[in-house]
Design a protein around this motif. Structure first.
Motif, mmCIF file in Angstrom:
data_model
loop_
_atom_site.group_PDB
_atom_site.id
_atom_site.type_symbol
_atom_site.label_atom_id
_atom_site.label_comp_id
_atom_site.label_asym_id
_atom_site.label_seq_id
_atom_site.Cartn_x
_atom_site.Cartn_y
_atom_site.Cartn_z
ATOM 1 N N HIS A 68 35.764 43.359 43.382
ATOM 2 C CA HIS A 68 36.033 44.661 43.994
ATOM 3 C C HIS A 68 37.297 44.523 44.846
ATOM 4 O O HIS A 68 37.315 43.776 45.843
ATOM 5 N N PRO A 69 38.387 45.213 44.504
ATOM 6 C CA PRO A 69 39.674 44.961 45.161
ATOM 7 C C PRO A 69 39.706 45.268 46.655
ATOM 8 O O PRO A 69 40.321 44.523 47.416
ATOM 9 N N LEU A 70 39.064 46.341 47.094
ATOM 10 C CA LEU A 70 39.098 46.672 48.524
ATOM 11 C C LEU A 70 38.326 45.644 49.343
ATOM 12 O O LEU A 70 38.825 45.152 50.367
ATOM 13 N N ARG A 71 37.139 45.299 48.887
ATOM 14 C CA ARG A 71 36.346 44.295 49.612
ATOM 15 C C ARG A 71 37.046 42.942 49.625
ATOM 16 O O ARG A 71 37.037 42.234 50.641
ATOM 17 N N LEU A 72 37.643 42.585 48.492
ATOM 18 C CA LEU A 72 38.372 41.320 48.424
ATOM 19 C C LEU A 72 39.554 41.327 49.386
ATOM 20 O O LEU A 72 39.776 40.349 50.106
ATOM 21 N N THR A 73 40.288 42.413 49.427
ATOM 22 C CA THR A 73 41.450 42.507 50.317
ATOM 23 C C THR A 73 41.030 42.421 51.784
ATOM 24 O O THR A 73 41.631 41.672 52.569
ATOM 25 N N LEU A 116 31.436 36.691 54.157
ATOM 26 C CA LEU A 116 30.394 37.628 53.715
ATOM 27 C C LEU A 116 31.012 38.817 52.982
ATOM 28 O O LEU A 116 30.471 39.286 51.972
ATOM 29 N N CYS A 117 32.129 39.296 53.463
ATOM 30 C CA CYS A 117 32.831 40.404 52.801
ATOM 31 C C CYS A 117 33.329 39.967 51.420
ATOM 32 O O CYS A 117 33.201 40.708 50.439
ATOM 33 N N VAL A 118 33.872 38.761 51.332
ATOM 34 C CA VAL A 118 34.319 38.242 50.039
ATOM 35 C C VAL A 118 33.133 38.120 49.081
ATOM 36 O O VAL A 118 33.234 38.482 47.905
ATOM 37 N N LEU A 123 29.687 41.694 44.131
ATOM 38 C CA LEU A 123 28.591 42.622 43.828
ATOM 39 C C LEU A 123 29.095 43.954 43.304
ATOM 40 O O LEU A 123 28.426 44.616 42.527
ATOM 41 N N GLY A 124 30.259 44.340 43.722
ATOM 42 C CA GLY A 124 30.831 45.599 43.266
ATOM 43 C C GLY A 124 31.996 45.366 42.338
ATOM 44 O O GLY A 124 32.977 46.061 42.390
ATOM 45 N N GLN A 125 31.906 44.308 41.529
ATOM 46 C CA GLN A 125 33.051 43.932 40.707
ATOM 47 C C GLN A 125 33.378 44.990 39.655
ATOM 48 O O GLN A 125 32.528 45.746 39.232
#
Length: 128
Positions: A68-73, A116-118, A123-125
């Motif tokens: 998930h790009p936003l969570r990864l960022t 934890l965010c990463v 999960l939302g990939q």
């Protein structure tokens, strides 16, 4: 968002390079260069955190197409800031500079929350 991840990749590589240089200093400087008796160990631990998180930033930013790009960022930004707020104050404390030492717990907490965010980014990939 991808541009931010490119900068974070570069920052991760910079962290790793600086960490290796810091480990060399911690290994080769005389004992008198370190302030508290455990100063050398503190500098080595700070360099270890910077090295491992620098490598992690490089690896994680490559996963933007699968996660998930936003969570990864957000997670990677937190790792970058947390590593800065932890490693620099701990290393400086090892050399006797206590001015920024109170930032280390904040940095450590940021690192934990960022991991934890990463983790949540998987999960939302995105679908391949």
């Amino acid at each position: 968002m991808c541009k931010i991840l490119h900068y974070l990749f570069a920052l991760g590589a910079l962290y790793a390079g600086l960490a290796v240089a810091t480990q060399a200093l911690a290994t080769h400087l005389p004992d008198a260069a370190f302030f508290p008796p455990q100063g050398r160990s503190m500098v080595q631990k700070a360099a270890d955190i910077a090295l491992w998180h620098g490598i992690a930033l490089c690896a994680l930013t490559l996963g933007v197409t699968r996660l998930h790009p936003l969570r990864l960022t957000i997670g990677c930004l937190g790792l970058a800031l947390g590593t800065t707020f932890f490693s620099i104050p701990v290393a400086l404390h090892g050399f006797g500079y206590l001015l920024l030492a109170r930032l280390a717990p904040l940095g450590g907490s940021m690192i934990i929350l960022s991991w934890l965010c990463v983790a949540s980014s998987a999960l939302g990939q995105k679908k391949p």
